[in-house]
Motif scaffolding. Structure first.
Motif, PDB file in Angstrom:
ATOM      1  N   LEU A   1      51.737  58.265  15.703  1.00  0.00           N
ATOM      2  CA  LEU A   1      50.635  57.864  16.747  1.00  0.00           C
ATOM      3  C   LEU A   1      50.732  58.786  18.005  1.00  0.00           C
ATOM      4  O   LEU A   1      49.798  59.137  18.467  1.00  0.00           O
ATOM      5  CB  LEU A   1      50.595  56.350  17.091  1.00  0.00           C
ATOM      6  CG  LEU A   1      50.415  55.425  15.973  1.00  0.00           C
ATOM      7  CD1 LEU A   1      50.518  53.920  16.241  1.00  0.00           C
ATOM      8  CD2 LEU A   1      48.885  55.406  15.505  1.00  0.00           C
ATOM      9  N   ALA A   2      51.942  58.871  18.441  1.00  0.00           N
ATOM     10  CA  ALA A   2      52.117  59.650  19.608  1.00  0.00           C
ATOM     11  C   ALA A   2      51.761  61.231  19.174  1.00  0.00           C
ATOM     12  O   ALA A   2      51.215  61.927  20.351  1.00  0.00           O
ATOM     13  CB  ALA A   2      53.726  59.603  20.098  1.00  0.00           C
ATOM     14  N   GLU A   3      51.966  61.540  18.390  1.00  0.00           N
ATOM     15  CA  GLU A   3      51.803  62.946  17.951  1.00  0.00           C
ATOM     16  C   GLU A   3      50.150  63.320  18.073  1.00  0.00           C
ATOM     17  O   GLU A   3      49.778  64.210  18.844  1.00  0.00           O
ATOM     18  CB  GLU A   3      51.950  63.209  16.586  1.00  0.00           C
ATOM     19  CG  GLU A   3      51.711  64.743  16.036  1.00  0.00           C
ATOM     20  CD  GLU A   3      52.368  65.752  16.595  1.00  0.00           C
ATOM     21  OE1 GLU A   3      53.415  65.585  17.505  1.00  0.00           O
ATOM     22  OE2 GLU A   3      52.054  66.868  16.192  1.00  0.00           O
ATOM     23  N   ALA A   4      49.401  62.309  17.719  1.00  0.00           N
ATOM     24  CA  ALA A   4      47.805  62.460  18.005  1.00  0.00           C
ATOM     25  C   ALA A   4      47.608  61.808  19.298  1.00  0.00           C
ATOM     26  O   ALA A   4      45.993  61.770  19.468  1.00  0.00           O
ATOM     27  CB  ALA A   4      47.332  61.628  16.665  1.00  0.00           C
ATOM     28  N   GLY A   5      48.262  61.179  20.160  1.00  0.00           N
ATOM     29  CA  GLY A   5      47.860  60.494  21.129  1.00  0.00           C
ATOM     30  C   GLY A   5      46.901  59.192  21.104  1.00  0.00           C
ATOM     31  O   GLY A   5      45.977  59.192  21.771  1.00  0.00           O
TER      32      GLY A   5
END
Ligand SMILES: [Fe+2]
Length: 547
Positions: free
Chosen positions: A58-62
């Motif tokens: 999730l963090a990778e894709a914001g």
């Protein structure tokens, strides 16, 4: 449309994220938790979630959890019967079912903001099937899932047309080729549902002396399924415990079971081809990591093309379930772009890690050539480049590299990794040079999931990677897909005349593959490796292992 895929219930917990039909991130939990396979596949650990890999996706894709359109969970407890109904009589299944039913609430707890109603259960083997049929580059294909077990089945045969799965056959438990192989793994003193590849390696040292008896027990049926009655392996070779020496009988038993499994898989693939007439077969499920069997399916069935999901084991169901649910929600999906779906770092971030570690490093003009120079001098190189691999194979992102021309390097590599001496190491080869050196398996072979025969005139030249039976499990490297690895191979060939280097995963025994720069520095610090090539930088070992 944003769909998070989760694999949690049995092996290799993992998470994957599909945004607008495209796989943007996928990773196994072990790479974050640093515990091999993430957890043991025991009933009381079935609740554990891939929390770290899911949060990273999730963090990778914001993306925040509340923005997700769906979470796909690759197991459907409603399809799971009682321990008696499955015939496995495993009382732990009651607990697994209960934990799977609670998964939406567990997930909402792990990912604050997630609405538990967004969680959808996906049949385990539909998730595996989608990880092959929807992730493969060829849109319409036949699909075989060859697994240990799902809710009530161990296999699925079907076909994807326009992104829709038609299921043609499914073998109900307790019959299972995967569980048969796991039982043998356990009998030979290895770790069940983890060390099956060691059995495959051992098989190449034996003769299939017990094939006749096994051929009467393990059989394909006319409906596309098979039978695997319980077999008392101690009738053929005594049970081993961890660390025991194995004998010819054990190698012969491994060879016999391996060959019988191959034959049944050929029958299953031929049955499926007779139903579909398709050109392409896609494979997933833990048994599809058996590269010897995969090559026979490629070479001996009417399918012209065989594509195997690189994360063929359960971790791949995170990606498969997400692709499947994206389709159910009306999205067009795209094939997976490659196996490099995990974490990556910028050059600046890597340099920051090196500064913090307070070690000497250089930035050579061309890291590929600096590596080739050390390899040509018979040094061992830890290679850390780009995003990490999804699935169990090192494919030129987190690799340990060596010269393939010295026989002693097999023992040396196995010593660096602290593992059994009968384990082979594999070659990576420039794609355009592969056909003159390797045959029988498919070329290109991007994900190292097939074995190839080494041409007789090459066996002496690359003894490190030529297995005892004259085969090698190759990875072909395409210049457009992997420009840096290809350049390293070219530089090595210019120096040695060999377009091949030894490639094995960057880890030491019992540990997951290196994932982040700290793991790389820790591995380099503790193993006798001559050079760490990390992004554009190199770190040299002050006292070389070459003496
Ligand atoms: Fe599975």
């Amino acid at each position: 449309m944003k769909v998070l895929g989760i694999n949690a219930i049995y092996h290799d917990p993992a998470a994957a994220l599909v945004v607008d039909g495209r796989v943007v991130a996928a990773a196994e939990e072990e790479r974050f938790s640093r515990r091999k396979h993430g957890k043991r596949p025991l009933p009381w650990s079935a609740w554990e979630l891939p929390e770290l890999s899911a949060a990273w996706c999730l963090a990778e894709a914001g993306i925040h959890p509340e923005e997700l359109d769906a979470v796909a969970y690759s197991f459907d407890p409603a399809l799971m019967g009682t321990p008696e109904e499955s015939g496995l009589n495993d009382p732990g299944d009651v607990m697994r079912k209960m934990y799977a039913e609670k998964a939406p609430e567990f997930l909402a707890h792990a990912l604050p903001g997630l609405d538990p109603a967004k969680v959808r259960f996906v049949k385990h083997h539909v998730a595996h099937a989608a990880s092959a049929g929807l992730a493969a580059p060829t849109a319409d294909n036949s699909v075989l899932v060859l697994d240990g077990r799902g809710e009530a089945h161990s296999h699925l045969a079907g076909r994807y047309v326009d992104g829709q799965l038609e299921i043609l056959a499914g073998q109900a438990l307790p019959h299972s080729l995967g569980l048969l192989y796991e039982d043998l793994t356990d009998h030979l003193g290895f770790l069940r549902s983890s060390d099956e590849f060691k059995v495959m390696a051992m098989a190449s040292y034996g003769k299939p002396r017990f094939l006749g008896e096994l051929s009467e027990l393990v059989v394909a049926t006319e409906d596309g399924g098979f039978r695997t009655p319980e077999i008392d392996f101690s009738e053929y070779a005594p049970r081993l415990t961890k660390g025991d020496d194995w004998t010819e009988d054990h190698a012969d038993l491994a060879a016999s079971v391996q060959q019988r499994v191959e034959e049944v898989l050929l029958d299953l693939a031929r049955w499926l081809h007779a139903q579909t007439g398709d050109r392409t077969l896609t494979l997933a499920g833990g048994v599809a990591l058996n590269c010897v069997a995969n090559t026979r399916i490629f070479a001996e069935t009417p399918f012209e093309d065989v594509w195997v999901q690189p994360a063929a084991g359960d971790s791949g169901t995170a990606l498969g379930s997400a692709l499947h649910v994206a389709r159910v929600l009306g999205e067009q999906t795209e094939p997976m772009p490659g196996a490099d779906l995990g974490r990556g770092w910028t050059d600046d971030e890597i340099e920051q890690w090196l500064r913090v570690a307070a070690i000497d490093y250089e930035r050579p003009r061309d890291v590929a050539d600096a590596v080739a120079e050390v390899l040509a001098a018979n040094g061992i190189v830890a290679w850390f480049q780009g995003r990490s691999e999804y699935g169990p194979r090192a494919l030129g992102r987190r690799s340990l590299l060596a010269h393939p021309g010295h026989e002693a390097n097999l023992e040396r590599m196995n010593n660096v990794k602290g593992r059994e001496q009968f384990r082979p190491v594999a070659p990576m080869v420039l794609a355009e040079r592969a056909p003159e050196i390797f045959s029988r398996g498919p070329i290109p072979s991007r994900y190292m999931l097939f074995v190839h025969d080494v041409a007789p005139e090459w066996r002496e030249r690359i003894p490190t990677v030529t297995h005892v039976d004259g085969t090698a499990r190759i990875q072909t490297v395409d210049r457009t897909e992997e420009p840096l690895v290809a350049r390293m191979l070219e530089c090595f060939e210019r120096r040695t005349g060999l377009p091949i280097v030894v490639n094995t995963s960057l880890n030491t025994a019992g540990r997951p593959m290196v994932d982040d720069p700290r793991d790389a520095l820790e591995c380099f610090g503790s193993a006798p490796v001559d050079l760490l090539a990390i992004g554009p930088f190199v770190v040299r070992r002050p006292r070389s292992t070459l003496g």
